[in-house]
Enzyme design. Structure first.
Site, PDB file in Angstrom:
ATOM      1  N   HIS A 367     -21.950 169.079  91.194  1.00 50.92           N
ATOM      2  CA  HIS A 367     -23.427 168.695  91.341  1.00 50.92           C
ATOM      3  C   HIS A 367     -24.319 169.442  90.129  1.00 50.92           C
ATOM      4  CE1 HIS A 367     -25.996 171.487  93.600  1.00 50.92           C
ATOM      5  NE2 HIS A 367     -24.892 171.835  94.132  1.00 50.92           N
ATOM      6  N   ASP A 377     -25.713 178.172  91.233  1.00 48.95           N
ATOM      7  CA  ASP A 377     -25.775 176.813  92.127  1.00 48.95           C
ATOM      8  C   ASP A 377     -26.577 176.090  91.400  1.00 48.95           C
ATOM      9  OD1 ASP A 377     -25.397 175.159  94.123  1.00 48.95           O
ATOM     10  OD2 ASP A 377     -26.281 176.386  95.561  1.00 48.95           O
ATOM     11  N   GLU A 414     -27.279 166.823  95.621  1.00 50.42           N
ATOM     12  CA  GLU A 414     -26.281 167.551  96.623  1.00 50.42           C
ATOM     13  C   GLU A 414     -27.115 168.550  97.273  1.00 50.42           C
ATOM     14  OE1 GLU A 414     -23.901 170.837  97.915  1.00 50.42           O
ATOM     15  OE2 GLU A 414     -25.714 170.731  96.498  1.00 50.42           O
ATOM     16  N   GLU A 415     -28.176 168.981  96.761  1.00 49.33           N
ATOM     17  CA  GLU A 415     -28.851 169.895  97.594  1.00 49.33           C
ATOM     18  C   GLU A 415     -29.623 169.310  98.719  1.00 49.33           C
ATOM     19  OE1 GLU A 415     -28.434 172.832  97.263  1.00 49.33           O
ATOM     20  OE2 GLU A 415     -28.123 173.456  95.320  1.00 49.33           O
ATOM     21  N   ASP A 443     -18.607 173.936  92.905  1.00 50.72           N
ATOM     22  CA  ASP A 443     -20.102 173.829  92.868  1.00 50.72           C
ATOM     23  C   ASP A 443     -20.432 175.307  92.128  1.00 50.72           C
ATOM     24  OD1 ASP A 443     -22.636 174.169  93.992  1.00 50.72           O
ATOM     25  OD2 ASP A 443     -22.241 173.361  95.879  1.00 50.72           O
ATOM     26  N   HIS A 527     -30.512 180.108  96.017  1.00 52.33           N
ATOM     27  CA  HIS A 527     -31.505 179.102  96.287  1.00 52.33           C
ATOM     28  C   HIS A 527     -32.981 179.541  95.746  1.00 52.33           C
ATOM     29  CE1 HIS A 527     -29.214 175.707  98.658  1.00 52.33           C
ATOM     30  NE2 HIS A 527     -28.765 175.889  97.560  1.00 52.33           N
TER      31      HIS A 527
END
Length: 725
Positions: A367, A377, A414-415, A443, A527
């Site tokens: 993604h 990520d 995706e998140e 990922d 994140h």
């Protein structure tokens, strides 16, 4: 307007080192150069073999290319549905097209969530106290010397996507990691959560489960913080890899899969959709407001909580205040207002058509969307995907053509809940169910040292073989396989039962054999605003050799599946693993009125079928290899189809009980933790419920789930046998 990153102050030294996998090996480089020259000059005695092309693929790795891709992809925060993410999609499409693979965009209109208003205030005591409240700033601080402060300022405030909009106030209660057992322990210790604002820390389960568990316990709202014990380490970024005190982990709290308005069907133009009210009452979004906060804010709230001290294993790290349970006297007032709106997302897809079997697909997926810059990520994976595409483009110019079609997929959203991949799978479900050989997911390609892999069991051996051919990026004297098997991982290869990333729709919904690969486990700035190119360059992969190694392993697995005449699937090991999983469940219910005999019998049949097809394959390999014998492509194709379709047989159209989207009865997420993975999830769910109720009907349901699992295993055996009864 897109803000471009000023790279004048970024150390570019790693971009100058173009060694494929990190080793300054003249012997390896010379061999690669010689091979390329032979291919260019046409001096090979006969057309190069597939193995020759695979070796060439490994020699073409370029860490400077991977670094350039990552730098381009992380110039701005790019949340799904924003113009910056559309720009990132354009970059990916251009890079794939530049590799001579025609690329296109598959767009969907889906329900996304964005923050409008966030506030959190702490009073030292509950109303009607006149003591002044402290309002938290809820800001991630831009670190000194950041080379792209303007871009960082564009990042969305850290929030919980799909959190319930509203205001709530109540005494603070500390709930450790917010697991079901943590709330049970609070009840056992006499702590009343009803009407409270729960403070829980990240680290063990999916954040959506934390908030849902708090709501189920009667909480009015939830605050989830990043505990320095779990994320900061000895030094925090930019001086070290740890999360800074102001760092916040953003993320989704949606507990479903795919677009919330189209559960189970694709969100194509003009499709049927659930209303906002139906989504809100679906049980897939939390019923209370919530906010993520930093370690600094979390510890400030901890200091306001009184009552009995929390258990030892609920405490923080060195220097933290004594964690207490509450309720209060600290009193929290929380407001979150979100905007849920239909937004357009873009999956970018490209393919290399197979020469012999164009209707058989090997799919590589990663993604693109990120909560902020997304260096680990997910864009370390995107950079590796584009690096593979460039290498395969060069192979094509040397004359290589894959036997089967290779498909590149760069997913969006995706998140938010694996939305882009799920919508695409749901839209192409029947085609994929009949044509997909395997799905290979990456990922976070690189978050640090150490190789990790999770698979469906028939693919274990192909991963091991690939790692034996790729040099360890952190120890040039050995291969990745050597360091991997010498690691401290108790289980070398994991399973794909959790729903943590984009393999979920492939494995758990339609039963496609799948893989998920990475270097590094969890990383501390996950994140947050600090998951940026500078963090990667300083701590994640300073020389970008891990990116190249990740691309090499990922690409080599894809090439093997795309080019090998016979699919290298091993179902014997699959059967043996299922025996062990069954024994674990059986031990859990000793003395209860449940028998696992039907499941054991079906697994025995699976082992026999796997042994027989293995013998068939070896005999056919000998047959087609005999001089003067014509190959029978139909026999090869038919055998490969049985190997490909056996995984589909582990799915059941009814799905898991009360979780019907999950069709796979062997691998699925834990009922109370979407990140967790269970073997035979339906049986496990039933056992946990039966233990809590302990009535005859509940144990009969456990037996029913055993029979269901036995039936799908039997079906897989029949697929491998390839004969009607």
């Amino acid at each position: 307007m897109e803000t471009r990153m000023d790279t004048s102050s970024v150390d570019k030294t790693p971009l100058l080192d173009r060694t494929a996998t990190g080793a300054p090996s003249a012997r390896r480089l010379s061999a690669g150069v010689l091979l390329i020259l032979l291919l260019l000059l046409g001096l090979t005695a006969s057309p190069p073999s597939k193995a020759t092309y695979h070796s060439l693929f490994l020699s073409l790795g370029d860490n400077a290319t991977a670094a350039r891709h990552l730098l381009a992809l992380t110039r701005s925060p790019h949340v799904a549905g924003t113009p910056a993410n559309a720009d990132a999609a354009s970059y990916v499409r251009s890079a794939l097209s530049a590799a001579s693979f025609p690329a296109h965009v598959a767009s969907y209109d889906v329900l996304l969530s964005y923050p409008v208003l966030r506030s959190l205030a702490l009073s030292p005591s509950p109303p009607p106290s006149s003591a002044p409240a402290t309002a938290f700033r809820l800001v991630q601080e831009i670190y000194p010397g950041v080379p792209y402060a303007d871009a960082a300022a564009e990042a969305l405030p850290a929030f919980h996507a799909y959190a319930r909009s509203g205001s709530a106030a109540g005494p603070a209660v500390y709930a450790n990691y917010g697991r079901v057992e943590d709330f049970a322990n609070l009840r056992a210790m006499g702590v009343n959560v009803t009407g409270a604002v729960v403070l829980a820390r990240y680290g063990k389960i999916y954040r959506g489960e934390i908030v849902s568990n708090a709501a189920a316990a009667g909480a009015a709202a939830a605050v989830v913080y990043t505990d320095s014990k779990d994320y900061s380490g000895d030094r925090w970024f930019p001086d070290g890899p740890g999360m800074p005190p102001s760092g916040v982990q953003a993320g989704s709290t949606y507990r479903g899969i795919g677009d919330p308005t189209t559960p189970g069907w694709p969100s194509s133009a003009g499709c049927e959709r659930l209303s906002a009210a139906e989504v809100a009452t679906s049980g897939m979004t939390p019923g209370i407001p919530s906010l993520p906060v930093s370690a600094r804010d979390g510890e400030a709230i901890q200091r306001s909580i009184g009552g009995q001290a929390a258990p030892h294993d609920w405490q923080g790290g060195e220097g933290a205040p004594v964690y207490r349970l509450g309720p209060g006297p600290g009193f929290l007032n929380l407001t979150y207002i979100g905007n849920e709106t239909l937004a357009t997302i873009e999956n970018v897809c490209a393919m290399i058509e197979g020469e012999d079997e164009p209707d058989r697909y090997v799919i590589l997926g990663n993604h693109r969307d990120a909560w902020t810059f997304g260096a680990v990520d997910p864009n370390s994976g995107t950079a590796a995907l584009l690096e593979i595409a460039q290498r395969l483009g060069k192979l094509q110019k040397r004359g290589w053509r894959p036997r089967r079609t290779i498909v590149f997929c760069n997913w969006d959203a995706e998140e938010y809940g694996l939305i882009g991949s799920t919508e695409w799978v749901e839209e192409n479900k029947e085609m994929l169910a009949s044509r997909a050989i395997a799905y290979l997911n990456v990922d976070c390609a690189v978050g640090g040292p150490g190789f990790h892999a999770s698979t469906t069991p028939q693919l274990d051996e192909i991963i091991k073989q690939a790692t034996k051919k790729v040099q360890d990026p952190d120890n040039f004297s050995q291969m990745v396989y050597d360091s991997w098997v010498n690691s401290n991982d108790s289980k070398l290869i994991g399973r794909l039962g959790g729903r943590g990333t984009d393999f979920a729709a492939f494995v758990q919904h339609i039963g496609v054999p799948s893989v998920d690969l990475s270097f590094g486990g969890g990383y501390p700035v996950y994140h947050s605003l600090y998951d940026d190119f500078v963090w990667m360059q300083k701590f994640g992969d300073p020389l970008f050799h891990r990116h190249v190694a990740a691309a090499s392993i990922w690409g080599l697995v894809a090439l093997t599946l795309a080019d090998d005449e016979f699919l290298p699937f091993n179902y014997i090991s699959y059967a043996l693993e299922l025996q062990g999983s069954t024994k674990t469940l059986e031990d859990e219910v000793l003395g209860m009125p449940v028998t696992f005999t039907p499941l054991y019998r079906s697994i025995e049949e699976l082992e026999k079928a796997a042994t027989n097809i293995d013998k068939e394959k070896k005999a056919l390999e000998l047959e087609v290899g005999l001089v003067g014998r014509r190959k029978d492509p139909l026999k090869v194709r038919e055998l490969n189809d049985r190997l490909m379709m056996a995984e589909r047989a582990f799915t059941d159209r009814e799905g898991l009980f009360h979780r019907e989207w999950y069709k796979h009865l062997i691998y699925g997420p834990s009922l109370h933790d979407d990140y967790g993975s269970n073997s035979f999830p339906g049986i496990d769910d039933a056992i946990q419920k039966a233990k809590s109720l302990n009535i005859s009907d509940s144990w009969r349901f456990v037996q029913h789930e055993v029979w269901r699992a036995a039936r799908v295993v039997t079906q897989a055996s029949r697929v491998l046998h390839g004969k009607l009864t």
